[in-house]
Design an enzyme around this catalytic site. Structure first.
Site, PDB file in Angstrom:
ATOM      1  N   ASP A   1       0.768  -1.006  -0.063  1.00 24.58           N
ATOM      2  CA  ASP A   1       0.018  -0.088  -0.233  1.00 24.58           C
ATOM      3  C   ASP A   1       0.994   1.127  -0.243  1.00 24.58           C
ATOM      4  O   ASP A   1       1.600   1.486   0.786  1.00 24.58           O
ATOM      5  CB  ASP A   1      -1.079  -0.238   1.401  1.00 24.58           C
ATOM      6  CG  ASP A   1      -1.857  -1.159   1.254  1.00 24.58           C
ATOM      7  OD1 ASP A   1      -2.982  -1.145   0.672  1.00 24.58           O
ATOM      8  OD2 ASP A   1      -1.472  -2.134   1.809  1.00 24.58           O
TER       9      ASP A   1
ATOM     10  N   ASP B   1     -14.389  -4.824  -2.074  1.00 20.43           N
ATOM     11  CA  ASP B   1     -14.369  -4.524  -0.976  1.00 20.43           C
ATOM     12  C   ASP B   1     -15.661  -4.710  -0.295  1.00 20.43           C
ATOM     13  O   ASP B   1     -16.550  -4.117  -0.471  1.00 20.43           O
ATOM     14  CB  ASP B   1     -13.685  -3.071  -0.661  1.00 20.43           C
ATOM     15  CG  ASP B   1     -12.622  -2.843  -1.071  1.00 20.43           C
ATOM     16  OD1 ASP B   1     -11.598  -3.510  -1.215  1.00 20.43           O
ATOM     17  OD2 ASP B   1     -12.146  -1.395  -1.126  1.00 20.43           O
TER      18      ASP B   1
END
Lengths: 225, 257
Positions: B12, B131
């Site tokens: 990330d 998600d």
């Protein structure tokens, strides 16, 4: 990302990566440069550059219909035949390999270049292994490659894993052409070879140590078995 | 002989640095993405996923340069996600050296974008990121919904149905993140992982919540994932990629060693 057609870096062997606008050849180029910094790697759609090169790489990604349309539009089918006939080493990768065959089932059936005899077939919507377990399509990831003793497999362990991503697989008509097999519910031909031509279904440029070794072997191969 | 289950370290990246937060807040700096990606490549990771969480426009240029640097040193597949909204975004990342792009919110707002992307670049390089969060209560039939904006915004879309639709629209792979699990180290949400993996014909990557190596095993055996993604357990060297693979192999999972 086609490079300018300047290949006159004296003394350096040149490998031409044929660019027919289908996908990104950055990975192929950087892998080749990594294994052979002493060679000149050119990504090109210029036939003259291909003709001048010492070795030729014919890659490909995406749908076969679009690939074949571009290959024919640019006359690269004929160029490839001529280049193979010169005896210089030629390496087909993934869809580049599939395009060398007679015919593909993809896109409701597409005629390919017919340099190697055989078919490109679909794994199927409900593909299963021999135990009846479902197999995902595309065949994506690292699978074992069972190879013969061709010079391009030098220093690559038997059954080494290479990175594949494809939904269609190759079955050549002549067993003598098969340089490697792989199993994904069905045994398919992961590599084919005839004289100075070698072709692989997997992506050597994305296959870490084993893949880099194969590219290195290709860049030092004289095209003879 | 069989296809190996993949282990995918995830970076990330915020403004050129690898970060990892708990449920996307409380970010910890984990270092330089190029160095870290190179280390995973050398250790035998099967792929690398690069998720850009940079918010600013200037930062996006940094991202392209970082992807270029990683791509020239890493010889395994590289997926880039975060902020992929247009065909031009995809082209930019592929030209920078990404092998696949991961489309998240843009797919939710405009599902036809996935179709266009897949037609243009091929399903093999289109990953749809989902998600998901559990919305059913205890004792109810389990149900998961798609959330956007880092898990804050519900969409009312059923996650399993959405995954099936995305596969039909030309996704080559699903990257499924459990928002309940992400950053918690409690393991993947195996229920949604298995429900989606069984429902779609394409490979599924499990993500969100890995805290130990057993979680990776569970993702494959119980969640039926084709690949398992983890971030912090690798960044902070709690485990190495080879340790993870040895552990999985010892439990009968086919891995590339």
């Amino acid at each position: 990302m086609t490079d300018a057609p300047i290949i006159t870096q004296t003394g350096k062997p040149t490998v031409a990566v044929i660019d027919y606008g289908m996908g990104n050849l950055h990975s192929v180029k950087s892998a080749l440069e990594h294994v052979a910094p002493e060679q000149n790697v050119v990504v090109t759609s210029d036939p003259v550059v291909v003709v001048m090169a010492d070795r030729v790489i014919f890659p490909g990604v995406g749908a076969i219909r679009d690939c074949m349309a571009e290959i024919k539009r640019l006359g690269f089918d004929q160029l490839l035949r001529e280049q193979i006939a010169t005896g210089k080493p030629v390496l087909g990768i993934c869809v580049g390999m599939q395009a060398l065959m007679d015919h593909s089932e993809e896109n409701n059936g597409v005629d390919c270049i017919s340099i190697l005899p055989g078919q490109v077939k679909f794994f199927g919507e409900h593909h299963k292994d021999t135990h009846g377990n479902s197999l995902k399509v595309p065949h994506m990831g690292w699978n074992q490659v069972h190879h013969n003793d061709h010079p391009l497999w030098a220093n690559i362990p038997q059954d080494a894993r290479f990175y594949f991503v494809h939904s269609f697989y190759i079955h050549a008509d002549e067993p003598g052409l098969v340089a490697a097999t792989c199993d994904y519910g069905v045994e398919f031909h992961a590599a084919l070879t005839r004289n100075n031509l070698f072709a692989v279904q997997f992506h050597p440029e994305k296959s870490h140590t084993a893949g880099l070794q194969l590219l290195k072997n290709f860049l030092h191969w004289d095209g003879r078995v | 002989m069989a296809l190996a289950k993949r282990i995918i370290p995830c970076l990330d990246v915020d403004n050129g640095r690898v970060v990892k937060g708990v449920n996307f807040v409380g970010i910890r700096d984990a270092g330089d993405p190029v160095e870290i990606a190179k280390r995973y490549n050398d250790e035998g990771a099967d792929e690398i996923t690069f998720l850009d969480i940079t918010a600013t426009h200037e930062g996006r240029d940094t991202t392209v340069h970082t992807v270029e640097k990683i791509a020239s040193q890493v010889f395994i597949p590289l997926t880039v996600g975060g902020g992929i909204r247009t065909v031009d975004d995809i082209r930019t990342m592929l030209n920078a050296g990404a092998d696949k792009v991961s489309i998240n919110s843009a797919a939710v707002f405009n599902p036809d974008f996935v179709k266009a992307a897949s037609d243009r670049f091929g399903a093999q390089c289109i990953v749809v990121a989902i998600d998901a969060k559990k919305v059913s209560g205890d004792g109810e039939e389990p149900r998961w919904e798609i959330f956007t904006h880092g898990g804050r915004k519900p969409t009312g879309i059923n996650a399993v149905e959405w995954a099936v639709k995305m596969a039909e629209y030309g996704a080559g792979e699903i990257l499924l993140t459990s928002m309940d699990g992400d950053g918690t180290k409690k393991g993947y949400d195996l229920g949604v992982t298995r429900a989606i993996s069984d429902a779609v014909p394409i490979p599924v990557i499990a993500s969100g919540g890995v805290g130990n190596l057993q979680h990776l095993v569970d993702g494959v055996t119980l969640g039926r994932a084709d690949a398992v993604l983890a971030a912090s357990i690798f960044h902070f060297r709690e485990y190495t990629v080879p340790q993870a693979k040895e552990f999985m192999r010892a439990q009968g999972i086919e891995v590339r060693l």
